[in-house]
Scaffold this motif. Structure first.
Motif, PDB file in Angstrom:
ATOM      1  N   ALA A 256      10.855 -10.430 -11.018  1.00 33.26           N
ATOM      2  CA  ALA A 256      10.221  -9.005 -10.899  1.00 33.26           C
ATOM      3  C   ALA A 256       9.041  -8.787 -10.042  1.00 33.26           C
ATOM      4  N   GLU A 257       8.214 -11.183  -9.537  1.00 32.34           N
ATOM      5  CA  GLU A 257       7.699 -10.683  -9.166  1.00 32.34           C
ATOM      6  C   GLU A 257       7.673 -10.008  -7.354  1.00 32.34           C
ATOM      7  N   LEU A 258       8.480 -10.097  -7.349  1.00 32.55           N
ATOM      8  CA  LEU A 258       9.816  -9.439  -6.294  1.00 32.55           C
ATOM      9  C   LEU A 258       9.703  -8.239  -5.982  1.00 32.55           C
ATOM     10  N   LEU A 259      10.340  -7.836  -6.745  1.00 31.60           N
ATOM     11  CA  LEU A 259       9.742  -5.980  -7.600  1.00 31.60           C
ATOM     12  C   LEU A 259       9.042  -5.678  -6.802  1.00 31.60           C
ATOM     13  N   TYR A 260       7.631  -5.378  -7.521  1.00 38.13           N
ATOM     14  CA  TYR A 260       6.659  -4.958  -7.751  1.00 38.13           C
ATOM     15  C   TYR A 260       5.527  -5.455  -6.247  1.00 38.13           C
ATOM     16  N   LEU A 261       6.281  -6.369  -5.507  1.00 38.97           N
ATOM     17  CA  LEU A 261       5.201  -6.653  -4.158  1.00 38.97           C
ATOM     18  C   LEU A 261       6.044  -5.730  -3.280  1.00 38.97           C
ATOM     19  N   GLY A 262       7.547  -5.589  -3.133  1.00 39.65           N
ATOM     20  CA  GLY A 262       7.881  -4.350  -2.265  1.00 39.65           C
ATOM     21  C   GLY A 262       7.573  -2.956  -3.122  1.00 39.65           C
ATOM     22  N   HIS A 263       7.395  -2.601  -4.014  1.00 39.27           N
ATOM     23  CA  HIS A 263       6.947  -1.571  -4.717  1.00 39.27           C
ATOM     24  C   HIS A 263       5.776  -0.589  -4.063  1.00 39.27           C
ATOM     25  N   CYS A 264       4.904  -2.257  -4.415  1.00 41.76           N
ATOM     26  CA  CYS A 264       3.235  -1.484  -4.814  1.00 41.76           C
ATOM     27  C   CYS A 264       2.384  -2.332  -3.482  1.00 41.76           C
ATOM     28  N   LYS A 265       3.271  -3.340  -2.707  1.00 43.25           N
ATOM     29  CA  LYS A 265       2.499  -4.071  -1.588  1.00 43.25           C
ATOM     30  C   LYS A 265       1.169  -4.849  -2.212  1.00 43.25           C
ATOM     31  N   HIS A 266       1.351  -5.174  -3.142  1.00 45.56           N
ATOM     32  CA  HIS A 266       0.439  -5.896  -3.234  1.00 45.56           C
ATOM     33  C   HIS A 266       1.151  -7.138  -4.756  1.00 45.56           C
ATOM     34  N   HIS A 267       0.257  -8.078  -4.735  1.00 44.17           N
ATOM     35  CA  HIS A 267       1.191  -9.245  -5.205  1.00 44.17           C
ATOM     36  C   HIS A 267       0.534  -9.757  -6.391  1.00 44.17           C
ATOM     37  N   LEU A 268       1.388  -9.728  -7.505  1.00 44.67           N
ATOM     38  CA  LEU A 268       0.525 -10.143  -8.665  1.00 44.67           C
ATOM     39  C   LEU A 268      -0.102 -11.619  -8.975  1.00 44.67           C
TER      40      LEU A 268
END
Length: 256
Positions: A103-115
């Motif tokens: 899920a963190e990787l999906l967010y990373l690719g989508h938002c270009k920012h880290h959780l």
């Protein structure tokens, strides 16, 4: 709308040391890969258009084997739009990622920012590369800041080589490349990079004995059109420092 500029004109770097990333303009994927201290390993593709990728059933992401990275380097990455990836060491680690990490990787690719800062022991990744219109806006996380300093010192010398092929004033003997700027000298401008710094190749000055590559502090930008506007004002003032190449000794030094 993006300003039409010579793609080799300058390099912009903003270093966020606390979160281990840089935001940059002017270094594309090919130049980045050629400038690293080690060749890239396998790449987990978070956003891409590469048709030669393979599919990992566990993560539902595509990936590129280390032996196929060369094919990816031949692609026109800027035409992809979004191009986001993370290197990884072996497939066992990839298959051990849990749901939260995926899920963190999906967010990373989508938002270009880290959780959370995107380095995973299961992957043993050194880099997380997030770009939009590659070279125009690149956000790159580095596990080791020394890799960043090494990359930038090599990339600057590569791009000076491009200029030498286009402009007569870089009068090194034909076929002799500029050596990389040592990472310790790149690091001497860390404070300036934390503010947002331009390395201007088009404003490079040559004399009979040396080549001076000027740098200016321009500020922290995400919008690169705004960065260019500030640069257009700042380069009329004295530079904040120089990387200087001695033609006789073939050695670099820095001046503030």
């Amino acid at each position: 709308m993006k300003r039409q500029v010579n793609r080799k004109e300058l390099i912009y770097i903003h270093l966020n040391a606390a979160h281990q990333y840089t935001i940059s303009y002017g270094i594309d994927f090919l130049e980045f890969a050629r400038s690293l201290p080690k060749e890239l390993n396998h790449l987990l593709l978070l956003k891409h258009r590469f048709e030669g990728a393979e599919f990992n059933l566990h993560t539902r992401f595509e990936y590129v084997d280390a032996e196929d990275v060369g094919k990816l380097l031949k692609e026109d990455i800027a035409e992809y739009g979004d191009f986001c990836w993370m290197d990884f060491e072996d497939y066992d680690g990839l298959n051990e990622l849990d749901g939260q990490e995926i899920a963190e990787l999906l967010y990373l690719g989508h938002c270009k920012h880290h959780l959370r800062i995107p380095f995973y022991n299961k992957l043993n990744n050194r880099y997380t590369y997030l770009s939009q219109d590659d070279e125009w806006f690149n956000k790159i996380y580095y596990r080791y800041v020394s890799d960043f300093y090494h990359m930038l010192g090599t990339a600057v010398s590569l791009k000076l080589g491009y200029f030498r092929s286009e402009r007569s004033f870089f009068s090194l003997r034909k076929g002799t490349p500029f050596p990389p700027i040592p990472k310790e000298m790149i690091a001497s401008f860390t404070d300036e990079m934390k503010e947002g710094m331009v390395v201007s190749l088009s404003k490079t000055i040559q004399s009979r004995t040396k080549v001076e590559v000027p740098v200016w502090v321009v500020g922290d930008y995400i919008n690169m059109d705004e960065m260019f506007d500030d640069y257009a004002v700042n380069f009329k003032n004295a530079p904040d420092g120089y990387y200087e190449f001695d033609k006789k000794t073939h050695e670099w030094s820095v001046y503030f």
